[in-house]
Design an enzyme around this catalytic site. Structure first.
Site, short mmCIF file in Angstrom:
data_model
loop_
_atom_site.label_atom_id
_atom_site.label_comp_id
_atom_site.label_asym_id
_atom_site.label_seq_id
_atom_site.Cartn_x
_atom_site.Cartn_y
_atom_site.Cartn_z
N LYS A 87 31.79 -66.30 -16.11
CA LYS A 87 31.98 -64.89 -15.76
C LYS A 87 31.48 -64.66 -14.34
O LYS A 87 30.33 -64.99 -14.01
CB LYS A 87 31.19 -64.04 -16.76
CG LYS A 87 31.72 -62.65 -16.96
CD LYS A 87 31.01 -62.02 -18.15
CE LYS A 87 31.44 -60.60 -18.37
NZ LYS A 87 30.61 -59.95 -19.40
O1 G3P Z 1 31.47 -55.86 -21.44
C1 G3P Z 1 30.75 -55.12 -20.50
C2 G3P Z 1 29.71 -54.35 -21.20
O2 G3P Z 1 28.68 -55.18 -21.64
C3 G3P Z 1 29.22 -53.16 -20.53
O3 G3P Z 1 29.12 -52.24 -21.51
O4 G3P Z 1 28.31 -50.23 -22.58
O5 G3P Z 1 26.94 -51.36 -20.79
O6 G3P Z 1 29.02 -50.14 -20.21
P1 G3P Z 1 28.29 -50.90 -21.26
#
Ligand code: G3P
Length: 215
Positions: A87
């Site tokens: 990634k």
């Molecule tokens: O896949 C990306 C993710 O981990 C971010 O999610 O909820 O932190 O915006 P969030």
């Protein structure tokens, strides 16, 4: 549509795997920190532990921001296990690194994507997956799902094989809308996957069937 789980929590990964609908896992440094995984050796071991639970792709993120560092880290991650996908953040050095990994046959997930232009660059560099963060766009009053639609249109126009991996998914309607648009993958918290199961008419219907079965 593939379902990935967006966590580094082994118990949640096992639960999703046992449900029989899991196609892969995504992690990021914040999710690793949330599980208290610290130190290079522990982090690498944790990725292998995840690979041993699931059968699909497991995204492991580099933390370098320069080309040489990304290449060094990414090559080490890719050697860990055949299921690892490296990634890489959507920055200038990241685009160069994705191109390098593509030429070496190392699969990549381009992360922190918030615009169609960034997604176009990721595809041109040969990324295996592109990760638009739809929830974080919604957080700043910008429709994340519109970005998924735009990327779908652009990739279909030119036949790019980069898979659209909808990330920062927060709830079941995100998953359903991504499926309608044609995102290739949604990476979700376990709670959003489980929420797809729920309907009050299923619960009341089952209760009635069980009651009648006893008559
Ligand atoms: O896949 C990306 C993710 O981990 C971010 O999610 O909820 O932190 O915006 P969030």
């Amino acid at each position: 549509m593939k379902f990935f789980i967006d966590t580094a929590n082994l118990a949640q990964i096992k639960e999703a795997q046992d449900l029989g609908v899991l196609d892969g896992v995504t992690t990021n440094p914040s999710l690793m920190a949330k599980e208290g995984i610290k130190g290079d050796a522990n982090i690498l071991k944790h990725y292998v532990d995840i690979c041993n639970i699931v059968t699909g792709d497991v995204s492991a993120e580099v933390i370098s921001t320069d080309f040489e560092g990304m290449v060094r880290e990414g090559e080490a991650l890719a050697k860990l296990h055949p299921q690892i996908v490296v990634k890489v953040p959507m920055i200038k050095e990241g685009v160069k690194a994705i191109k390098y990994f593509t030429e070496k046959g190392i699969r990549t997930n381009c992360t922190l994507v918030f615009s169609a232009g960034q997604a176009l660059l990721a595809a041109k560099a040969g990324a295996t997956y592109v990760s638009p963060f739809i929830g974080r766009l919604d957080d700043v009053s910008t429709d994340g799902l519109t970005l998924i639609e735009d990327i779908r249109t652009i990739y279909d126009n030119f036949g790019y094989e980069t898979q659209i991996l909808a990330a920062s998914v927060r709830h079941p309607m995100h998953i359903i809308e991504c499926a309608k648009i044609g995102a290739d993958v949604a990476t979700c918290p376990l709670s959003a996957i489980i929420a797809l199961l729920k309907h009050p008419l299923t619960d009341s219907g089952l209760a009635q069937f069980l009651k009648d079965a006893g008559k």
